[in-house]
Scaffold this motif. Structure first.
Motif, PDB file in Angstrom:
ATOM      1  N   ASN A  46       0.810  -1.213   0.000  1.00 56.74           N
ATOM      2  CA  ASN A  46       0.000   0.000   0.000  1.00 56.74           C
ATOM      3  C   ASN A  46       0.850   1.273   0.000  1.00 56.74           C
ATOM      4  OD1 ASN A  46      -2.497   1.232  -0.102  1.00 56.74           O
ATOM      5  ND2 ASN A  46      -2.676   1.371   2.105  1.00 56.74           N
ATOM      6  N   SER A  47       2.177   1.131  -0.024  1.00 55.02           N
ATOM      7  CA  SER A  47       3.062   2.297   0.019  1.00 55.02           C
ATOM      8  C   SER A  47       3.224   2.977  -1.340  1.00 55.02           C
ATOM      9  CB  SER A  47       4.442   1.908   0.551  1.00 55.02           C
ATOM     10  OG  SER A  47       5.114   1.084  -0.382  1.00 55.02           O
ATOM     11  N   ASN A  49       2.075   5.129  -4.428  1.00 63.17           N
ATOM     12  CA  ASN A  49       1.117   6.200  -4.681  1.00 63.17           C
ATOM     13  C   ASN A  49       0.585   6.136  -6.114  1.00 63.17           C
ATOM     14  OD1 ASN A  49      -0.269   8.627  -3.913  1.00 63.17           O
ATOM     15  ND2 ASN A  49       1.137   9.702  -5.260  1.00 63.17           N
ATOM     16  N   SER A  50       1.488   5.919  -7.081  1.00 67.92           N
ATOM     17  CA  SER A  50       1.048   5.866  -8.477  1.00 67.92           C
ATOM     18  C   SER A  50       2.111   5.222  -9.354  1.00 67.92           C
ATOM     19  CB  SER A  50       0.726   7.268  -9.005  1.00 67.92           C
ATOM     20  OG  SER A  50       1.857   8.092  -8.938  1.00 67.92           O
ATOM     21  N   LYS A  63       4.418   6.730  -1.639  1.00 66.30           N
ATOM     22  CA  LYS A  63       3.745   7.773  -0.858  1.00 66.30           C
ATOM     23  C   LYS A  63       4.730   8.669  -0.120  1.00 66.30           C
ATOM     24  CE  LYS A  63      -0.599   5.384  -0.574  1.00 66.30           C
ATOM     25  NZ  LYS A  63      -1.521   4.576   0.183  1.00 66.30           N
ATOM     26  N   ASN A  64       5.960   8.202   0.095  1.00 66.04           N
ATOM     27  CA  ASN A  64       6.960   9.054   0.744  1.00 66.04           C
ATOM     28  C   ASN A  64       7.701   9.921  -0.280  1.00 66.04           C
ATOM     29  OD1 ASN A  64       8.697   7.307  -0.548  1.00 66.04           O
ATOM     30  ND2 ASN A  64       9.641   6.507   1.302  1.00 66.04           N
ATOM     31  N   SER A  67      10.898   7.350  -5.613  1.00 68.01           N
ATOM     32  CA  SER A  67      10.446   6.630  -6.802  1.00 68.01           C
ATOM     33  C   SER A  67      11.526   5.689  -7.304  1.00 68.01           C
ATOM     34  CB  SER A  67      10.064   7.619  -7.903  1.00 68.01           C
ATOM     35  OG  SER A  67      11.198   8.327  -8.342  1.00 68.01           O
ATOM     36  N   GLN A 148      -4.669   2.888  -8.797  1.00 68.05           N
ATOM     37  CA  GLN A 148      -4.591   1.630  -8.072  1.00 68.05           C
ATOM     38  C   GLN A 148      -5.818   0.776  -8.306  1.00 68.05           C
ATOM     39  OE1 GLN A 148      -3.877   1.806  -3.858  1.00 68.05           O
ATOM     40  NE2 GLN A 148      -3.353  -0.323  -3.765  1.00 68.05           N
TER      41      GLN A 148
END
Length: 169
Positions: A46-47, A49-50, A63-64, A67, A148
């Motif tokens: 789930n970490s 983002n895209s 999400k942090n 990349s 997602q």
């Protein structure tokens, strides 16, 4: 004495991955095998983002805000494209629905895509990018941002766990 709390926090090996979607094209990315708890494996999945697909590479944004870049020369076997074989249904204006109609719609199988509706394709990144440009008449687009769809954390068998522990020790 063994109790449920101990079992819940036990570390096992999990294969963790995500599946993202752009219209009728799905991309599954395997993030790796992790020796952790089920909850932490789910947090790893789930970490993300895209996922953004470019002509020659794919960027996974976490999400942090960190990349990683995947190209056909680097991490090529960590992704798999699938195409949706279910006929596209026309969009509906849900705001005109009553609460009961909205509830019925969310249960309507003609709009739900499941694994049986997906066909694996052996595409590289450039082929997938070209497909999206052609399919959605987007010749000027430089990237496609995937949303997602799902994630997974699959426990690895006890035998495989022993092999992984042996390799890492």
């Amino acid at each position: 004495m063994y109790n449920q709390r101990q079992a819940k926090n036990q570390r096992h090996s999990f294969v963790v991955g995500v599946e993202y979607r752009y219209e009728d094209l799905f991309v599954e990315v395997e993030l790796g095998t992790f020796c952790t708890t089920l909850l932490h494996a789910q947090r790893i999945a789930n970490s993300i983002n895209s996922i953004i697909l470019f002509k020659n590479h794919m960027v996974i944004i976490f999400k942090n805000a960190k990349s990683i870049t995947i190209s056909d020369n680097f991490l090529k076997h960590e992704y798999q494209f699938r195409i949706c074989t279910k006929p596209t249904m026309r969009p509906l204006n849900l705001s005109a629905f009553t609460d009961q109609e909205r509830e019925d719609f969310t249960q309507n199988q003609s709009y739900i895509v499941n694994e049986e509706n997906k066909k694996e394709v052996n595409w590289n990144l450039q082929t997938a990018f070209q497909y999206l440009q052609d399919r959605y008449d987007a010749q000027g687009r430089t990237n496609f941002s995937f949303g997602q769809s799902s994630f997974y954390a699959i426990p690895v068998s006890a035998q495989k766990q022993k092999e992984i522990q042996h390799e890492t020790s």
